[in-house]
Design a protein around this motif. Structure first.
Motif, PDB file in Angstrom:
ATOM      1  N   LYS A  70       0.853  -1.197   0.000  1.00  0.00           N
ATOM      2  CA  LYS A  70       0.000   0.000   0.000  1.00  0.00           C
ATOM      3  C   LYS A  70       0.886   1.244   0.000  1.00  0.00           C
ATOM      4  O   LYS A  70       2.024   1.210   0.455  1.00  0.00           O
ATOM      5  CB  LYS A  70      -0.990  -0.004   1.157  1.00  0.00           C
ATOM      6  N   TYR A  71       0.335   2.316  -0.542  1.00  0.00           N
ATOM      7  CA  TYR A  71       1.090   3.567  -0.639  1.00  0.00           C
ATOM      8  C   TYR A  71       1.348   4.159   0.743  1.00  0.00           C
ATOM      9  O   TYR A  71       0.519   4.052   1.637  1.00  0.00           O
ATOM     10  CB  TYR A  71       0.295   4.593  -1.451  1.00  0.00           C
ATOM     11  N   GLY A  86       3.419   7.137  -3.115  1.00  0.00           N
ATOM     12  CA  GLY A  86       2.155   7.556  -3.737  1.00  0.00           C
ATOM     13  C   GLY A  86       2.223   8.953  -4.322  1.00  0.00           C
ATOM     14  O   GLY A  86       1.210   9.515  -4.734  1.00  0.00           O
ATOM     15  N   ASP A  87       3.447   9.527  -4.418  1.00  0.00           N
ATOM     16  CA  ASP A  87       3.596  10.902  -4.935  1.00  0.00           C
ATOM     17  C   ASP A  87       3.151  11.046  -6.389  1.00  0.00           C
ATOM     18  O   ASP A  87       2.808  12.134  -6.829  1.00  0.00           O
ATOM     19  CB  ASP A  87       5.057  11.352  -4.811  1.00  0.00           C
ATOM     20  N   LEU A  91       0.456   8.320 -12.429  1.00  0.00           N
ATOM     21  CA  LEU A  91       0.785   6.915 -12.680  1.00  0.00           C
ATOM     22  C   LEU A  91       0.049   6.068 -11.648  1.00  0.00           C
ATOM     23  O   LEU A  91       0.619   5.666 -10.638  1.00  0.00           O
ATOM     24  CB  LEU A  91       2.296   6.693 -12.527  1.00  0.00           C
ATOM     25  N   PRO A  92      -1.228   5.808 -11.901  1.00  0.00           N
ATOM     26  CA  PRO A  92      -2.028   5.130 -10.872  1.00  0.00           C
ATOM     27  C   PRO A  92      -1.803   3.614 -10.797  1.00  0.00           C
ATOM     28  O   PRO A  92      -2.657   2.822 -11.179  1.00  0.00           O
ATOM     29  CB  PRO A  92      -3.470   5.462 -11.296  1.00  0.00           C
ATOM     30  N   ASP A 125       6.765   2.717 -18.169  1.00  0.00           N
ATOM     31  CA  ASP A 125       5.789   2.863 -17.086  1.00  0.00           C
ATOM     32  C   ASP A 125       4.692   1.814 -17.257  1.00  0.00           C
ATOM     33  O   ASP A 125       4.315   1.463 -18.376  1.00  0.00           O
ATOM     34  CB  ASP A 125       5.198   4.277 -17.110  1.00  0.00           C
ATOM     35  N   TYR A 126       4.180   1.356 -16.131  1.00  0.00           N
ATOM     36  CA  TYR A 126       3.188   0.270 -16.042  1.00  0.00           C
ATOM     37  C   TYR A 126       3.786  -1.103 -16.331  1.00  0.00           C
ATOM     38  O   TYR A 126       3.117  -2.111 -16.209  1.00  0.00           O
ATOM     39  CB  TYR A 126       1.952   0.510 -16.940  1.00  0.00           C
ATOM     40  N   ARG A 127       5.087  -1.134 -16.704  1.00  0.00           N
ATOM     41  CA  ARG A 127       5.771  -2.420 -16.894  1.00  0.00           C
ATOM     42  C   ARG A 127       6.967  -2.526 -15.944  1.00  0.00           C
ATOM     43  O   ARG A 127       7.842  -3.377 -16.123  1.00  0.00           O
ATOM     44  CB  ARG A 127       6.284  -2.545 -18.348  1.00  0.00           C
ATOM     45  N   VAL A 128       7.048  -1.612 -14.973  1.00  0.00           N
ATOM     46  CA  VAL A 128       8.211  -1.607 -14.077  1.00  0.00           C
ATOM     47  C   VAL A 128       8.139  -2.810 -13.139  1.00  0.00           C
ATOM     48  O   VAL A 128       7.175  -3.558 -13.151  1.00  0.00           O
ATOM     49  CB  VAL A 128       8.316  -0.275 -13.279  1.00  0.00           C
TER      50      VAL A 128
END
Length: 334
Positions: free
Chosen positions: A8-9, A49-50, A55-56, A93-96
């Motif tokens: 969790k953030y 969560g910054d 980038l959700p 991004d989203y593949r990290v």
């Protein structure tokens, strides 16, 4: 496989070591056995969560943005790589998710690892190398004889950017603390300012480009004032701009948010006849291949502060968060 995940953030949250499903390999992907992963402040900011507005990522997810390793499997349409290739990458991004034993990456985001680097050295390069390249070559179009001011010269991005700017023929000024003066001098800095005792605004004038990485708004204003007319400030810390929002296809209401939060700095830049650009670097295998050539030619050398074991991933993140690392911090996974 084992992986460090964000459950969790939160700033006080730790990454959790857990068993995780091996990644799926799509037709344009390569599966990489991770040998090393560079650690970046971005990893902490994502965990905190910054960036969740832009980038959700949906927890739980694997953190980590830099990788060096070996290709163990390829998708049916992959043409640039084969099993056994030693590669490095900043996945898109989203593949990290490089804080893991394996990661699946689109082949367009991958480059062959420089032959003269160890896995740990190679794992330190992609994010900072691409950041410097996109700031100085792509946006700045730096030419021989131009003047560049790189903030925090002994940090990960700074140490790479000084070397790249020198290679492009620029006169390079930088800030650092007294203990790192010799390091930045060895990287090629021409003018070194001790940020603890000196004010860079009194020493610098008519610069073509500032690579800005300090969150203090006063530093941002001073940085704009040292630019010449038509000069550019490329900021890695924001505020994000509508141009950035368009690039990553954000919805209209987030474009509006970026417009509002960047209005003040854009006005100040316009008044001084300068340009403010927010850079959130992107994955780019072609640019990384250009960086490989510079490293193999001995023009750019990695600067590594510490190597941590995979189990010490949280300690590595904490160390990077202190802001005191000289060059890069790396996690050795294999």
């Amino acid at each position: 496989m084992k992986a460090f995940i964000v459950k969790k953030y939160g700033k006080k949250e730790k990454l959790h070591l857990t068993d995780w499903a091996e990644p799926i390999v799509n037709e344009n992907d390569v599966l990489v056995q991770v040998h090393s992963a560079g650690v970046n402040l971005l990893d902490s900011l994502i965990r905190n969560g910054d960036f969740k507005l832009f980038l959700p990522y949906k927890p739980s997810f694997i953190d980590g943005h830099d990788v060096a390793g070996v290709v163990t499997k390829i998708g049916s349409r992959v043409s640039k790589f084969k099993v056994g290739d030693e590669i490095y990458s900043r996945p898109s991004d989203y593949r990290v998710g490089t804080f893991a034993e394996y990661i699946s990456i689109n082949e367009n985001d991958v480059a062959l690892k420089p032959k003269n680097l160890s896995m740990e050295e190679a794992g330190s390069i992609p994010l900072v190398g691409l950041t410097a390249w996109q700031a100085l070559v792509e946006i700045g179009k730096i030419q021989k004889g131009q003047k560049v001011f790189i903030q925090a010269g002994s940090g990960g991005v700074g140490a790479f950017a000084i070397q790249l700017a020198k290679h492009l023929g620029a006169f390079v000024a930088t800030t650092t603390s007294a203990k790192n003066i010799e390091l930045v001098k060895s990287l090629g800095a021409d003018l070194i300012i001790d940020y603890k005792t000196e004010d860079f605004e009194t020493k610098l004038k008519d610069y073509d480009l500032v690579l800005h990485s300090n969150r203090d708004s006063k530093i941002l204003e001073k940085s704009l004032r040292i630019l010449k007319s038509g000069g550019q400030l490329v900021s890695l810390v924001g505020p994000p701009t509508p141009e950035f929002a368009t690039t990553i296809s954000l919805p209209w209401y987030l474009k509006l948010v970026t417009k509002l939060i960047s209005l003040g700095v854009k006005k100040k830049a316009k008044k001084l006849n300068t340009n403010f650009v927010f850079l959130f670097m992107r994955a780019e295998g072609r640019q990384l291949s250009e960086i490989t050539k510079l490293i193999e030619a001995g023009i750019i050398k990695p600067v590594i502060d510490k190597v941590f074991s995979f189990e010490q991933t949280n300690e590595a993140l904490s160390y990077v968060e202190t802001g005191r690392s000289r060059g890069k911090v790396v996690i050795k996974i294999k």
